[in-house]
Enzyme design. Sequence first.
Site, PDB file in Angstrom:
ATOM      1  N   GLN A 157      16.617  15.753  -3.183  1.00 54.57           N
ATOM      2  CA  GLN A 157      15.629  14.605  -3.107  1.00 54.57           C
ATOM      3  C   GLN A 157      14.309  14.832  -3.173  1.00 54.57           C
ATOM      4  O   GLN A 157      14.052  15.777  -2.135  1.00 54.57           O
ATOM      5  CB  GLN A 157      16.262  13.625  -2.256  1.00 54.57           C
ATOM      6  CG  GLN A 157      17.732  13.209  -2.600  1.00 54.57           C
ATOM      7  CD  GLN A 157      18.185  12.267  -1.363  1.00 54.57           C
ATOM      8  OE1 GLN A 157      19.396  12.202  -0.881  1.00 54.57           O
ATOM      9  NE2 GLN A 157      17.678  11.373  -0.913  1.00 54.57           N
ATOM     10  N   CYS A 191      18.108   4.916  -3.029  1.00 55.29           N
ATOM     11  CA  CYS A 191      17.343   5.480  -4.260  1.00 55.29           C
ATOM     12  C   CYS A 191      18.473   6.513  -4.729  1.00 55.29           C
ATOM     13  O   CYS A 191      18.965   6.492  -5.964  1.00 55.29           O
ATOM     14  CB  CYS A 191      16.022   6.329  -4.027  1.00 55.29           C
ATOM     15  SG  CYS A 191      15.973   7.227  -2.582  1.00 55.29           S
ATOM     16  N   THR A 233       0.952  -1.150  -0.128  1.00 55.51           N
ATOM     17  CA  THR A 233      -0.083  -0.075  -0.030  1.00 55.51           C
ATOM     18  C   THR A 233       0.860   1.135   0.000  1.00 55.51           C
ATOM     19  O   THR A 233       0.495   2.374  -0.006  1.00 55.51           O
ATOM     20  CB  THR A 233      -0.904   0.012   1.397  1.00 55.51           C
ATOM     21  OG1 THR A 233      -0.187  -0.185   2.486  1.00 55.51           O
ATOM     22  CG2 THR A 233      -1.894  -1.221   1.170  1.00 55.51           C
ATOM     23  N   GLY A 234       2.249   1.175   0.137  1.00 53.40           N
ATOM     24  CA  GLY A 234       3.034   2.149   0.351  1.00 53.40           C
ATOM     25  C   GLY A 234       3.509   2.738  -1.106  1.00 53.40           C
ATOM     26  O   GLY A 234       3.100   2.301  -2.170  1.00 53.40           O
ATOM     27  N   GLY A 257      10.405  10.115  -1.523  1.00 56.39           N
ATOM     28  CA  GLY A 257      11.604   9.247  -1.049  1.00 56.39           C
ATOM     29  C   GLY A 257      11.161   8.918   0.227  1.00 56.39           C
ATOM     30  O   GLY A 257      11.970   7.973   0.990  1.00 56.39           O
ATOM     31  N   LYS A 280      25.072   6.601   3.664  1.00 55.28           N
ATOM     32  CA  LYS A 280      24.696   5.338   2.687  1.00 55.28           C
ATOM     33  C   LYS A 280      25.125   5.550   1.140  1.00 55.28           C
ATOM     34  O   LYS A 280      25.458   4.670   0.644  1.00 55.28           O
ATOM     35  CB  LYS A 280      23.124   5.387   2.684  1.00 55.28           C
ATOM     36  CG  LYS A 280      22.475   4.814   3.787  1.00 55.28           C
ATOM     37  CD  LYS A 280      20.901   4.752   3.683  1.00 55.28           C
ATOM     38  CE  LYS A 280      20.124   5.515   4.883  1.00 55.28           C
ATOM     39  NZ  LYS A 280      18.779   5.717   4.450  1.00 55.28           N
ATOM     40  N   VAL A 286       6.370   2.658  -2.676  1.00 58.00           N
ATOM     41  CA  VAL A 286       7.283   1.725  -3.375  1.00 58.00           C
ATOM     42  C   VAL A 286       6.359   0.527  -3.564  1.00 58.00           C
ATOM     43  O   VAL A 286       6.570   0.039  -4.662  1.00 58.00           O
ATOM     44  CB  VAL A 286       8.483   1.606  -2.678  1.00 58.00           C
ATOM     45  CG1 VAL A 286       9.486   0.497  -3.265  1.00 58.00           C
ATOM     46  CG2 VAL A 286       9.481   2.649  -2.252  1.00 58.00           C
ATOM     47  N   HIS A 346      14.513  12.476  -7.964  1.00 58.31           N
ATOM     48  CA  HIS A 346      15.768  12.872  -7.296  1.00 58.31           C
ATOM     49  C   HIS A 346      16.823  13.242  -8.286  1.00 58.31           C
ATOM     50  O   HIS A 346      16.990  12.812  -9.388  1.00 58.31           O
ATOM     51  CB  HIS A 346      16.643  11.782  -6.683  1.00 58.31           C
ATOM     52  CG  HIS A 346      15.848  11.258  -5.263  1.00 58.31           C
ATOM     53  ND1 HIS A 346      14.610  11.718  -5.088  1.00 58.31           N
ATOM     54  CD2 HIS A 346      16.160  10.355  -4.695  1.00 58.31           C
ATOM     55  CE1 HIS A 346      14.388  11.061  -3.964  1.00 58.31           C
ATOM     56  NE2 HIS A 346      15.049  10.309  -3.629  1.00 58.31           N
TER      57      HIS A 346
HETATM   58  N1  LIG Z   1      10.162   6.021  -1.498  1.00 55.93           N
HETATM   59  C1  LIG Z   1      11.527   5.692  -2.099  1.00 55.93           C
HETATM   60  O1  LIG Z   1      11.982   6.392  -3.013  1.00 55.93           O
HETATM   61  C2  LIG Z   1      12.282   4.469  -1.465  1.00 55.93           C
HETATM   62  C3  LIG Z   1      13.440   4.024  -2.457  1.00 55.93           C
HETATM   63  C4  LIG Z   1      14.300   3.139  -1.931  1.00 55.93           C
HETATM   64  C5  LIG Z   1      13.741   2.518  -0.697  1.00 55.93           C
HETATM   65  N2  LIG Z   1      12.833   3.077   0.005  1.00 55.93           N
HETATM   66  C6  LIG Z   1      12.449   2.293   1.479  1.00 55.93           C
HETATM   67  O2  LIG Z   1      11.250   1.607   1.150  1.00 55.93           O
HETATM   68  C7  LIG Z   1      10.644   1.124   2.139  1.00 55.93           C
HETATM   69  C8  LIG Z   1       9.087   1.767   2.038  1.00 55.93           C
HETATM   70  O3  LIG Z   1       9.129   3.149   1.551  1.00 55.93           O
HETATM   71  P1  LIG Z   1       7.818   3.757   1.008  1.00 55.93           P
HETATM   72  O4  LIG Z   1       8.088   5.153   0.304  1.00 55.93           O
HETATM   73  O5  LIG Z   1       6.972   2.961   0.165  1.00 55.93           O
HETATM   74  O6  LIG Z   1       6.935   4.093   2.355  1.00 55.93           O
HETATM   75  P2  LIG Z   1       5.411   4.471   2.599  1.00 55.93           P
HETATM   76  O7  LIG Z   1       4.708   4.887   1.447  1.00 55.93           O
HETATM   77  O8  LIG Z   1       5.456   4.939   3.874  1.00 55.93           O
HETATM   78  O9  LIG Z   1       4.814   2.948   2.599  1.00 55.93           O
HETATM   79  C9  LIG Z   1       5.116   2.045   3.848  1.00 55.93           C
HETATM   80  C10 LIG Z   1       4.745   0.528   3.595  1.00 55.93           C
HETATM   81  O10 LIG Z   1       4.896  -0.437   4.314  1.00 55.93           O
HETATM   82  C11 LIG Z   1       3.842  -0.900   5.241  1.00 55.93           C
HETATM   83  N3  LIG Z   1       4.123  -1.070   6.617  1.00 55.93           N
HETATM   84  C12 LIG Z   1       4.162  -0.270   7.766  1.00 55.93           C
HETATM   85  N4  LIG Z   1       4.608  -0.817   8.643  1.00 55.93           N
HETATM   86  C13 LIG Z   1       4.305  -2.029   8.640  1.00 55.93           C
HETATM   87  C14 LIG Z   1       4.152  -3.190   9.428  1.00 55.93           C
HETATM   88  N5  LIG Z   1       4.389  -3.258  10.773  1.00 55.93           N
HETATM   89  N6  LIG Z   1       4.110  -4.400   8.843  1.00 55.93           N
HETATM   90  C15 LIG Z   1       3.467  -4.495   7.410  1.00 55.93           C
HETATM   91  N7  LIG Z   1       3.681  -3.433   6.652  1.00 55.93           N
HETATM   92  C16 LIG Z   1       3.999  -2.269   7.087  1.00 55.93           C
HETATM   93  C17 LIG Z   1       2.713   0.199   5.076  1.00 55.93           C
HETATM   94  O11 LIG Z   1       1.412  -0.711   5.103  1.00 55.93           O
HETATM   95  P3  LIG Z   1       0.255   0.123   5.646  1.00 55.93           P
HETATM   96  O12 LIG Z   1      -0.497   0.872   4.552  1.00 55.93           O
HETATM   97  O13 LIG Z   1      -0.568  -0.999   6.255  1.00 55.93           O
HETATM   98  O14 LIG Z   1       0.639   1.307   6.901  1.00 55.93           O
HETATM   99  C18 LIG Z   1       3.184   0.747   3.532  1.00 55.93           C
HETATM  100  O15 LIG Z   1       2.401  -0.420   2.735  1.00 55.93           O
HETATM  101  C19 LIG Z   1      11.510   2.313   3.398  1.00 55.93           C
HETATM  102  O16 LIG Z   1      12.088   1.505   4.009  1.00 55.93           O
HETATM  103  C20 LIG Z   1      12.200   3.178   2.642  1.00 55.93           C
HETATM  104  O17 LIG Z   1      13.294   3.499   2.919  1.00 55.93           O
HETATM  105  C21 LIG Z   1      12.035   3.834  -0.267  1.00 55.93           C
END
Ligand SMILES: NC(=O)c1ccc[n+]([C@@H]2O[C@H](COP(=O)([O-])OP(=O)(O)OC[C@H]3O[C@@H](n4cnc5c(N)ncnc54)[C@H](OP(=O)(O)O)[C@@H]3O)[C@@H](O)[C@H]2O)c1
Length: 350
Positions: free
Chosen positions: A158, A131, A11-12, A162, A215, A14, A243
């Site tokens: 950025q 990223c 749902t996030g 992200g 990082k 990524v 970015h």
């Molecule tokens: N965004 C980027 O550009 C990027 C790039 C590389 C890496 N990342 C990494 O990828 C990860 C997610 O990033 P995002 O941008 O997608 O974040 P986000 O939009 O905040 O989404 C977080 C996701 O994780 C789920 N989640 C949170 N707590 C959880 C739990 N206890 N059990 C199961 N699922 C859980 C959420 O589900 P719910 O909807 O149920 O809360 C949601 O699906 C982070 O670690 C980030 O550092 C992000």
Amino acid sequence: MGLKVAVVGATGNVGREMLGVLAEREFPVSEVHAVASERSAGAEVSFGEDEILKVQDLDGYDFKGVDIALFSPGAKVSALHAPRAAKAGAVVIDNTSQFRMDPDVPLVVPEVNPEAIAQYEKRGIIANPNCSTIQMVVALKPLHDRARIKRVVVATYQSVSGAGREAMDELFNQTRGIYVNDPIVKEHFTKQIAFNVIPHIDVFMDDGSTKEEWKMAAETRKILDPEIAVTATCVRVPVFIGHAEAVNVEFEQSLSVETAREALRRAPGVSVVDHRVDEGYVTPQEAAGEDAVFVSRIRRDPTVAHGLNLWVVADNLRKGAALNAVQIAEVLAREYLSSPSATPLRGRGG
Ligand SMILES: NC(=O)c1ccc[n+]([C@@H]2O[C@H](COP(=O)([O-])OP(=O)(O)OC[C@H]3O[C@@H](n4cnc5c(N)ncnc54)[C@H](OP(=O)(O)O)[C@@H]3O)[C@@H](O)[C@H]2O)c1
């Protein structure tokens, strides 16, 4: 014949992009499961044009039978659940920072070090880099191959995506709030992000740098070459997606602008847009939704013997996260999981 894939964090920002990229690239799936926290269990997410998936709760989700699990639920959640998924026989491709520097976990950008994927057997986990690192190493690799990079000085610009969904909402709400004279609410960012820039991403470290800056240096060395010195300043800017990076590169040997441009043109995953006229370069707004790492503003740095400056831009949710993870999954599927004997982790005891 396809693979059973679980998308954890579906749902996030990524996770949704991962589902989109899997469908767009027609990844060979037999089944796809969307998994997130109990907060969104039962909610629906799209997979491709016409499939809707019901979100399952990670805590009760059984990874038995899953071939590939694409994880992006945050580092703490991955720490707990990625080893559980690997133990059940799935190969985990993790987008969080949790396992990136683990010596038994390969850190992979398919255009740069695809051979590292073979190391997945050690823990059943492959890490997707940060990223900002991904887009930089895609651009640096063809230059390093020509003239050996000694040192990189990078400043990043950025986007808020992200930092997740809620961070995007914060930029939107603050921007609107300023126009209608509402109070500015800061929850995700330490300072106002609307109409501002913030030189602070992730936590501060003892030497005064931030973890995001650390990082970029540590991951670049692990992926590209342990000898390269990298110093970074990472800055959050009020852009939703994409970015940008101003990259100064110092080489061991001479490398002309023309040779660098040609090497970048031929490099996989890179698109050179460098016309030295108005609009002859790429900005994040144009890179959003695209797969390529765009390189513009290629020019000599006359202050060192062998130096170049570059402007590197990419969609952080695609090449910086979801696309890179799916490309890793494609190599895995093609080269490691395709024969009947090539499921060495299935049923592994840990
Ligand atoms: N965004 C980027 O550009 C990027 C790039 C590389 C890496 N990342 C990494 O990828 C990860 C997610 O990033 P995002 O941008 O997608 O974040 P986000 O939009 O905040 O989404 C977080 C996701 O994780 C789920 N989640 C949170 N707590 C959880 C739990 N206890 N059990 C199961 N699922 C859980 C959420 O589900 P719910 O909807 O149920 O809360 C949601 O699906 C982070 O670690 C980030 O550092 C992000």
